[in-house]
Design an enzyme around this catalytic site. Structure first.
Site, PDB file in Angstrom:
ATOM      1  N   LYS A 173       0.845  -1.205   0.000  1.00  0.00           N
ATOM      2  CA  LYS A 173       0.000   0.000   0.000  1.00  0.00           C
ATOM      3  C   LYS A 173       0.876   1.250   0.000  1.00  0.00           C
ATOM      4  O   LYS A 173       2.058   1.204   0.393  1.00  0.00           O
ATOM      5  CB  LYS A 173      -0.937   0.034   1.212  1.00  0.00           C
ATOM      6  CG  LYS A 173      -0.260   0.086   2.606  1.00  0.00           C
ATOM      7  CD  LYS A 173       0.142   1.457   3.106  1.00  0.00           C
ATOM      8  CE  LYS A 173       0.825   1.391   4.459  1.00  0.00           C
ATOM      9  NZ  LYS A 173       1.608   2.527   4.863  1.00  0.00           N
TER      10      LYS A 173
ATOM     11  N   ASP B 151      -2.473  -2.318  10.689  1.00  0.00           N
ATOM     12  CA  ASP B 151      -2.722  -2.174   9.249  1.00  0.00           C
ATOM     13  C   ASP B 151      -3.259  -3.455   8.604  1.00  0.00           C
ATOM     14  O   ASP B 151      -3.586  -3.457   7.417  1.00  0.00           O
ATOM     15  CB  ASP B 151      -1.422  -1.791   8.511  1.00  0.00           C
ATOM     16  CG  ASP B 151      -1.125  -0.300   8.621  1.00  0.00           C
ATOM     17  OD1 ASP B 151      -2.036   0.467   8.995  1.00  0.00           O
ATOM     18  OD2 ASP B 151       0.020   0.089   8.317  1.00  0.00           O
TER      19      ASP B 151
HETATM   20  P1  ATP Z   1       4.163  -0.375   7.800  1.00  0.00           P
HETATM   21  O1  ATP Z   1       3.983   0.357   6.503  1.00  0.00           O
HETATM   22  O2  ATP Z   1       2.960  -1.207   8.224  1.00  0.00           O
HETATM   23  O3  ATP Z   1       4.721   0.457   8.905  1.00  0.00           O
HETATM   24  P2  ATP Z   1       6.659  -1.376   6.875  1.00  0.00           P
HETATM   25  O4  ATP Z   1       6.487  -1.539   5.384  1.00  0.00           O
HETATM   26  O5  ATP Z   1       7.287  -0.113   7.319  1.00  0.00           O
HETATM   27  O6  ATP Z   1       5.240  -1.520   7.535  1.00  0.00           O
HETATM   28  P3  ATP Z   1       7.516  -4.073   7.135  1.00  0.00           P
HETATM   29  O7  ATP Z   1       8.049  -4.350   5.775  1.00  0.00           O
HETATM   30  O8  ATP Z   1       6.207  -4.657   7.507  1.00  0.00           O
HETATM   31  O9  ATP Z   1       7.489  -2.513   7.447  1.00  0.00           O
HETATM   32  O10 ATP Z   1       8.663  -4.519   8.150  1.00  0.00           O
HETATM   33  C1  ATP Z   1       8.704  -4.075   9.488  1.00  0.00           C
HETATM   34  C2  ATP Z   1       9.408  -5.154  10.314  1.00  0.00           C
HETATM   35  O11 ATP Z   1       8.561  -6.275  10.396  1.00  0.00           O
HETATM   36  C3  ATP Z   1      10.712  -5.600   9.728  1.00  0.00           C
HETATM   37  O12 ATP Z   1      11.751  -5.224  10.586  1.00  0.00           O
HETATM   38  C4  ATP Z   1      10.609  -7.108   9.594  1.00  0.00           C
HETATM   39  O13 ATP Z   1      11.688  -7.774  10.194  1.00  0.00           O
HETATM   40  C5  ATP Z   1       9.336  -7.480  10.341  1.00  0.00           C
HETATM   41  N1  ATP Z   1       8.534  -8.489   9.599  1.00  0.00           N
HETATM   42  C6  ATP Z   1       7.898  -9.514  10.153  1.00  0.00           C
HETATM   43  N2  ATP Z   1       7.258 -10.238   9.230  1.00  0.00           N
HETATM   44  C7  ATP Z   1       7.484  -9.676   8.047  1.00  0.00           C
HETATM   45  C8  ATP Z   1       7.089  -9.983   6.721  1.00  0.00           C
HETATM   46  N3  ATP Z   1       6.349 -11.048   6.423  1.00  0.00           N
HETATM   47  N4  ATP Z   1       7.494  -9.151   5.739  1.00  0.00           N
HETATM   48  C9  ATP Z   1       8.236  -8.060   6.036  1.00  0.00           C
HETATM   49  N5  ATP Z   1       8.658  -7.738   7.286  1.00  0.00           N
HETATM   50  C10 ATP Z   1       8.286  -8.540   8.285  1.00  0.00           C
END
Ligand code: ATP
Length: 290
Positions: A11, A138
């Site tokens: 997203k 989310d």
């Molecule tokens: P948001 O936009 O919801 O804040 P994000 O895109 O910033 O999320 P993610 O890619 O979800 O962040 O990663 C955040 C943390 O979650 C990472 O440090 C990662 O180690 C952990 N994590 C756990 N499961 C997953 C997964 N399936 N995919 C990605 N990261 C994951």
């Protein structure tokens, strides 16, 4: 079904307003969320066993243990619906990690949906969402997908009409941003920015891509840019190369640019690649399932 293949879409936030902080540390938000075509590929397999969850992912960019949101989502469903099989999840990570694109949340959402299909549970989106919020704020939005206003901590969702078609350029610099750090710094600010979320919702309803581009706004952007000025540099370069609007997504550090032509988006992508200011550069588009 023995196998379910599913896409887990990323997203962007067209508008992200942080309204306040709750005593438990969660934040009240008002956000306009938009699914994009960029997705992780997930295959879920079941076999007779004793309730083990095995996650396989080749790049090593995410934890493969209980810390993975896939594990947490599967555990919630297995517990609630007394699933005793072993589950194997093969994940191909295409969404940059810790990028502000809900990569973990969308993988978790995909697992809720895939288990619903695999075990023919016939759960409604609302039922899936009420389990999803236990895994992450989310996750309910990622279960629903499309274009939506998200309120509360992210669990109060109002679908809106799909944003008009455009080309989207994603560029993530080679840095990782802690969401907790960004929200903490935001809480300390004396003057906080609040984008006009309702105006964005109206611009989408009017299908006016220029208005949408003008109204792009994110309360958290200033905080993350203060620490990582490269985000501003990416934005300026996107706008300089023809983006009609550009913004940091979520708590960052990913920047997305909206373009009215694929050609311009490709030129901007090449330019940013040449400057070496982004590690992940991806061309995509909005995604709204019909
Ligand atoms: P948001 O936009 O919801 O804040 P994000 O895109 O910033 O999320 P993610 O890619 O979800 O962040 O990663 C955040 C943390 O979650 C990472 O440090 C990662 O180690 C952990 N994590 C756990 N499961 C997953 C997964 N399936 N995919 C990605 N990261 C994951």
């Amino acid at each position: 079904m023995e196998v379910v293949d599913i896409f887990a879409r990323a997203k962007i936030n067209l508008s992200l307003d942080v309204i306040g902080r709750r005593p438990n540390g969660y934040h009240d938000v008002r956000m306009i969320m938009q699914s994009i075509d960029l997705h992780d590929d997930i295959s879920l397999y079941r076999s007779k066993g004793s309730g083990n969850i095995i996650i396989e992912e080749a790049s090593g960019s995410v934890p493969l243990n209980k810390d993975n949101l896939i594990y947490k989502a599967a555990a919630v469903m297995m517990d609630k619906y007394h699933i005793k099989d072993d589950l194997r999840v093969v994940l191909k990570k295409n969404i940059p990690v810790a990028a502000g694109m809900a990569g973990g949340s969308t993988d978790a959402a995909a697992i809720f949906k895939a288990l619903n299909i695999m075990y023919e549970l016939n759960l409604t989106v609302e039922e899936l969402c009420s389990m999803g919020v236990k895994v992450g704020a989310d996750v309910p939005y990622c279960i629903m997908g499309g274009t939506a206003l998200s309120e509360g901590i992210g669990e109060i969702l109002t679908p809106i009409i799909a944003m008009p078609y455009c080309d989207i350029l994603i560029a993530k610099p080679d840095i990782s941003v802690s969401t907790a750090y960004v929200y903490n710094e935001f809480d300390k600010l004396e003057e906080k920015k609040h984008p006009d979320v309702s105006a964005m919702s109206n611009a989408i309803k009017e299908q006016d891509i220029r208005k949408i581009s003008k109204l792009l706004g994110n309360s958290l952007e200033g905080v993350t840019i203060q620490k990582y000025p490269i985000i501003e540099e990416i934005k300026e370069n996107m706008l300089g190369k023809g983006a009609i609007g550009a913004l940091m997504s979520g708590s960052g550090p990913t920047v997305f640019g909206l373009f009215d032509s694929m050609n311009k988006a490709v030129i901007a992508a090449d330019h940013i690649r040449g400057l070496g200011i982004a590690k992940d550069i991806i061309l995509t588009k909005p995604y709204n399932a019909q």
